[in-house]
Motif scaffolding. Sequence first.
Motif, PDB file in Angstrom:
ATOM      1  N   UNK A 553       0.822  -1.203   0.000  1.00 28.17           N
ATOM      2  CA  UNK A 553       0.000   0.000   0.000  1.00 28.17           C
ATOM      3  C   UNK A 553       0.862   1.262   0.000  1.00 28.17           C
ATOM      4  N   UNK A 554       1.958   1.234   0.753  1.00 28.03           N
ATOM      5  CA  UNK A 554       2.852   2.398   0.802  1.00 28.03           C
ATOM      6  C   UNK A 554       3.532   2.605  -0.547  1.00 28.03           C
ATOM      7  N   UNK A 555       4.015   1.525  -1.143  1.00 25.65           N
ATOM      8  CA  UNK A 555       4.672   1.646  -2.445  1.00 25.65           C
ATOM      9  C   UNK A 555       3.683   2.094  -3.519  1.00 25.65           C
ATOM     10  N   UNK A 556       2.465   1.601  -3.454  1.00 24.94           N
ATOM     11  CA  UNK A 556       1.442   2.022  -4.415  1.00 24.94           C
ATOM     12  C   UNK A 556       1.151   3.508  -4.271  1.00 24.94           C
ATOM     13  N   UNK A 557       1.065   3.964  -3.026  1.00 25.37           N
ATOM     14  CA  UNK A 557       0.816   5.381  -2.768  1.00 25.37           C
ATOM     15  C   UNK A 557       1.968   6.231  -3.288  1.00 25.37           C
ATOM     16  N   UNK A 558       3.187   5.749  -3.100  1.00 25.81           N
ATOM     17  CA  UNK A 558       4.356   6.489  -3.583  1.00 25.81           C
ATOM     18  C   UNK A 558       4.317   6.621  -5.105  1.00 25.81           C
ATOM     19  N   UNK A 559       3.889   5.566  -5.771  1.00 26.79           N
ATOM     20  CA  UNK A 559       3.779   5.624  -7.223  1.00 26.79           C
ATOM     21  C   UNK A 559       2.671   6.583  -7.664  1.00 26.79           C
ATOM     22  N   UNK A 560       1.546   6.520  -6.982  1.00 25.34           N
ATOM     23  CA  UNK A 560       0.414   7.372  -7.346  1.00 25.34           C
ATOM     24  C   UNK A 560       0.743   8.845  -7.163  1.00 25.34           C
ATOM     25  N   UNK A 561       1.608   9.149  -6.208  1.00 28.06           N
ATOM     26  CA  UNK A 561       1.996  10.544  -5.994  1.00 28.06           C
ATOM     27  C   UNK A 561       2.738  11.115  -7.196  1.00 28.06           C
ATOM     28  N   UNK A 580      13.448   4.989 -11.028  1.00 28.32           N
ATOM     29  CA  UNK A 580      14.196   4.393  -9.908  1.00 28.32           C
ATOM     30  C   UNK A 580      13.397   3.260  -9.263  1.00 28.32           C
ATOM     31  N   UNK A 581      12.107   3.490  -9.029  1.00 31.05           N
ATOM     32  CA  UNK A 581      11.265   2.462  -8.411  1.00 31.05           C
ATOM     33  C   UNK A 581      11.182   1.231  -9.320  1.00 31.05           C
ATOM     34  N   UNK A 582      11.004   1.473 -10.616  1.00 36.19           N
ATOM     35  CA  UNK A 582      10.912   0.360 -11.562  1.00 36.19           C
ATOM     36  C   UNK A 582      12.197  -0.454 -11.577  1.00 36.19           C
ATOM     37  N   UNK A 597       3.548  -9.357  -5.584  1.00 37.18           N
ATOM     38  CA  UNK A 597       3.387  -7.916  -5.327  1.00 37.18           C
ATOM     39  C   UNK A 597       4.270  -7.087  -6.262  1.00 37.18           C
ATOM     40  N   UNK A 598       5.430  -7.622  -6.586  1.00 37.14           N
ATOM     41  CA  UNK A 598       6.303  -6.902  -7.511  1.00 37.14           C
ATOM     42  C   UNK A 598       5.638  -6.771  -8.882  1.00 37.14           C
ATOM     43  N   UNK A 599       4.981  -7.847  -9.327  1.00 36.25           N
ATOM     44  CA  UNK A 599       4.290  -7.799 -10.619  1.00 36.25           C
ATOM     45  C   UNK A 599       3.140  -6.792 -10.598  1.00 36.25           C
ATOM     46  N   UNK A 600       2.429  -6.716  -9.443  1.00 38.93           N
ATOM     47  CA  UNK A 600       1.360  -5.741  -9.326  1.00 38.93           C
ATOM     48  C   UNK A 600       1.898  -4.313  -9.429  1.00 38.93           C
ATOM     49  N   UNK A 601       3.039  -4.093  -8.816  1.00 44.23           N
ATOM     50  CA  UNK A 601       3.646  -2.759  -8.866  1.00 44.23           C
ATOM     51  C   UNK A 601       4.112  -2.424 -10.283  1.00 44.23           C
ATOM     52  N   UNK A 602       4.660  -3.419 -10.971  1.00 43.52           N
ATOM     53  CA  UNK A 602       5.092  -3.180 -12.349  1.00 43.52           C
ATOM     54  C   UNK A 602       3.906  -2.865 -13.256  1.00 43.52           C
ATOM     55  N   UNK A 603       2.778  -3.500 -12.980  1.00 39.40           N
ATOM     56  CA  UNK A 603       1.571  -3.191 -13.744  1.00 39.40           C
ATOM     57  C   UNK A 603       1.145  -1.743 -13.523  1.00 39.40           C
ATOM     58  N   UNK A 604       1.275  -1.275 -12.270  1.00 40.88           N
ATOM     59  CA  UNK A 604       0.953   0.125 -11.987  1.00 40.88           C
ATOM     60  C   UNK A 604       1.895   1.058 -12.746  1.00 40.88           C
ATOM     61  N   UNK A 605       3.151   0.670 -12.836  1.00 36.43           N
ATOM     62  CA  UNK A 605       4.118   1.500 -13.556  1.00 36.43           C
ATOM     63  C   UNK A 605       3.800   1.521 -15.046  1.00 36.43           C
ATOM     64  N   UNK A 606       3.360   0.385 -15.581  1.00 37.15           N
ATOM     65  CA  UNK A 606       2.959   0.347 -16.984  1.00 37.15           C
ATOM     66  C   UNK A 606       1.798   1.292 -17.244  1.00 37.15           C
ATOM     67  N   UNK A 607       0.854   1.314 -16.290  1.00 39.69           N
ATOM     68  CA  UNK A 607      -0.267   2.236 -16.417  1.00 39.69           C
ATOM     69  C   UNK A 607       0.227   3.680 -16.407  1.00 39.69           C
ATOM     70  N   UNK A 608       1.237   3.924 -15.569  1.00 36.94           N
ATOM     71  CA  UNK A 608       1.811   5.268 -15.504  1.00 36.94           C
ATOM     72  C   UNK A 608       2.426   5.651 -16.852  1.00 36.94           C
ATOM     73  N   UNK A 609       3.172   4.720 -17.473  1.00 36.95           N
ATOM     74  CA  UNK A 609       3.803   5.012 -18.758  1.00 36.95           C
ATOM     75  C   UNK A 609       2.747   5.256 -19.841  1.00 36.95           C
ATOM     76  N   UNK A 610       1.680   4.453 -19.809  1.00 38.85           N
ATOM     77  CA  UNK A 610       0.612   4.638 -20.793  1.00 38.85           C
ATOM     78  C   UNK A 610      -0.047   5.997 -20.621  1.00 38.85           C
TER      79      UNK A 610
END
Length: 620
Positions: A553-561, A580-582, A597-610
């Motif tokens: 949850x903390x890492x997800x929040x950091x990405x969303x910021x 850096x996070x990726x 959980x790492x794969x879930x975070x990478x999916x969030x990063x992919x969404x960020x790139x899109x």
Amino acid sequence: VELSNGTIRSIMDILSKNILSEDKEVLEAALASCRIIGANNHGTKALIEIVSMQSCNDGSGRSALSTDDADSIEELQSNISAMTIESFPRQMTSLLLILDGMMKGSLCNIDATSILLEIDPKLDIPAPDWFQSSPDSVAAISSSLCHPTITNNVATNSSLGWALLDACDSFAGCAHQLSLGCDEQLEMKEDVVINVLISIAYLLSCPEEYGISSNATKVLDAFSSLQSTSDSNVNEVMDVHFRRVLPKITASAPPFPWKQSDPAFLAMDALLRACSGSMVGSNFDMVAPFFISHLSTAAYTKNVSDGDDAHDQSLRAAPAKDEIAEEYSQRISLMALLQTILSDESFSQTLYPQQSENSPATSALSAQFTTDVLLSLVLPNLVWKAGGMASALRKLAAATLFSLLSHCHNEGQAQHQQNEKRSALLHPETTARLIPILHSNLEDIESTTRELSCVCLSLVLEQVSSETFSAIWKQNTQAIDSLYPRLLELLDDSHDPVRMAACSTLEQFLQLAHSAASKSSFNLEFSSLENITSSLLIQLDDPNHEIQDHVFQVLSSLLELQYQEYTTKCRDKNKRVVEMIERQINTSTKSHRDDFYCRLLLEKIDEYHKWKKKEGSLKV
């Protein structure tokens, strides 16, 4: 035949001497005599007058009852000259038993009258109505029940306590009979109700080993049901009369501060526990002096000195260890009481009442006053001091602060849902003082204190604006800059609840720091974010799934910021942070036992790139 005063006096003397007899037969005979007297109307008023004069003498030589025979009054007074307001508990116990027996006889006169009918079957014995028909009798009995000699000794004299409990129970029974009448003139006066409630408050303060307090609660419920209306709760009688009961207790005791063993202190504790949180909160102007006098900073430092005051204190006699232990014990007791009050959800109704068009300012003022007073009581007791009792007090203070901040949090959520402007009850000055104190308690030896301090810190950060946070950082840079490293250390705490609390607090800190960076010179360096990410990814491989969820949850929040771009400078930094996070996640994927959980975070990063790519195409 009406009994003469001389006969009444003789009966009184005999009963008072034998009603506490260790001989079972004598005791039963004395109790039966009391019930017989209460089962009829002959001489009852005069007997109650004698009892009233013995227990309620106010120094004027007049009893609570009126009489037209002045000579009889003088004759009766000569017989009770040895029993005034300073009567011994044993004497008061006998008087309570006499009163109890008379009221029991009034409630059920079958057994009592059967004895008289055996002597004379033709005897005409009317149903007793002295309780219902004589308001003076009712007032005299209620005054006797809360006589100082009784209330000041029930907590240390179990026999007296049980006698008072039985008398109050019988009084409630007689009051029930009184309530069955339709004549409103027969209803008990408020003073009578107040006297009974005071007696019950002192009964509730009795030690648990007496077995009295639990039974006193039943008597209170029975008495409350008689006083409640059809649309009120049976447990509200103590609330309804709170503003009159409390002053009566304080008026009968010496000035503040009290000792923990003082009867008034015990009764006040019992009273506040018996009332609802909303009632205590709405009458906090009356309650506050009690807590302030025993928990304030001035009172706290009277036995403990440091700093510039040490030399002056050294000139005085050092307090004995027993005195310090007694003071800590009292503070622990009071803090536990305060925490119990704040834990009542209805207390928040006082802090955040339903706002009306007529009195929003008054409500806000009351809430602010209550919050300020509570914080002034809690904060000094959160400061670290050596010793086991100081540690216990610190833990309770943290629990009390948590209850208070939870109310603020819940109200903030409600205001947010209703799109209302949020009214902060924490002054910036208070917040600036709170954060360093809670920060220091993150290193407490007690795991519960560390957990509570961490949760409280999260609640404080949640309510702090970015402007206030920046101002605090300028005033106390070291406390803010060292906060996140300490939270990272707590991720390795031996107590899992502390680790999960640290995750929540770190998430709040990152959100506040990100917001403050766009409005002030405060800036969480890239290296700091790199360190935070690295530590969180290590914890993401923890075998405890709850820990993993909180870290994720903390890492997800950091990405969303990183989606929040305020300036070009922030945009460039956010891009570097995401990269850096990726990079660190890809590295961690190879070492983690489970890369879910790492794969879930990478999916969030992919969404960020899109999202970034889509934003770029729109600009073009």
